[in-house]
Design an enzyme around this catalytic site. Sequence first.
Site, mmCIF file in Angstrom:
data_model
loop_
_atom_site.group_PDB
_atom_site.id
_atom_site.type_symbol
_atom_site.label_atom_id
_atom_site.label_comp_id
_atom_site.label_asym_id
_atom_site.label_seq_id
_atom_site.Cartn_x
_atom_site.Cartn_y
_atom_site.Cartn_z
ATOM 1 N N LYS A 85 0.861 -1.190 0.000
ATOM 2 C CA LYS A 85 0.000 0.000 0.000
ATOM 3 C C LYS A 85 0.897 1.240 0.000
ATOM 4 O O LYS A 85 1.782 1.380 0.865
ATOM 5 C CB LYS A 85 -0.877 -0.033 1.254
ATOM 6 C CG LYS A 85 -2.155 0.756 1.174
ATOM 7 C CD LYS A 85 -2.989 0.390 2.403
ATOM 8 C CE LYS A 85 -4.271 1.129 2.479
ATOM 9 N NZ LYS A 85 -4.910 0.926 3.791
HETATM 10 O O1 G3P Z 1 -9.049 2.021 4.831
HETATM 11 C C1 G3P Z 1 -8.827 3.328 5.265
HETATM 12 C C2 G3P Z 1 -9.541 3.548 6.525
HETATM 13 O O2 G3P Z 1 -8.970 2.782 7.545
HETATM 14 C C3 G3P Z 1 -9.651 4.950 6.939
HETATM 15 O O3 G3P Z 1 -10.823 5.019 7.649
HETATM 16 O O4 G3P Z 1 -12.449 5.914 9.208
HETATM 17 O O5 G3P Z 1 -10.011 6.472 9.476
HETATM 18 O O6 G3P Z 1 -11.330 7.451 7.615
HETATM 19 P P1 G3P Z 1 -11.170 6.283 8.533
#
Ligand code: G3P
Length: 214
Positions: A85
Amino acid sequence: MKFFLDSANVEEINEIASMGLLDGVTTNPSLVAKEKGQKEFSKIIKNICKIVKGPVSAEVLSTDFDSMVKEGLKLSKIDKHVVVKLPMTKDGIRATRFLSKKKISVNVTLIFTSTQALIAAKAGAAYVSPFIGRLDDISTNGMNLVHEISEIFINYGFPTEILVASIRNPIHIVDAARLGADIATIPYKVLIQLFNHPLTDIGLEKFLSDWNKK
Ligand code: G3P
């Protein structure tokens, strides 16, 4: 639609895998940092790969091309299912090109515009990760981004898969599925929410109490 779990927690991954719902896993530095007991990053990824027989995204921490490539090559050697990634930066895109040419799958993360997704696809990314919830957070419709990327990839026949990320609720999954997104990477809490409906609980309770009355 493929379901990935957005988690580095082995118990969560095991539980979802045992139901046959797990097509892959995504991790990021924030998720790995939460797994306090386990220190070594490569060990966490190795353990996840033992459970998941699908792509497992492991994110590099470096930000310059040379170090990203070095880190990416090292990560890719942990297991054949590891997807490297990389962040959506100029160096990240150069590294995407480099690793993809070596047949290493790359997931370009932190995608917030369709042009970023287009660039990542042109560089050879196997996956692009548009962050839906974070766009919604700033009053921008995240799902419109999925729609735009999907149109563009269809127009030009890019094989790059749309991995919808930053999912915060079941509606995000419904919308992404209706748009034909390839993958939703879902936090454990949201995946569990997909099971629930109060009428299911009421219905089950009634069946059982009727049975016990007979
Ligand atoms: O896959 C990316 C994710 O983990 C980010 O999520 O909720 O931190 O925006 P969030």
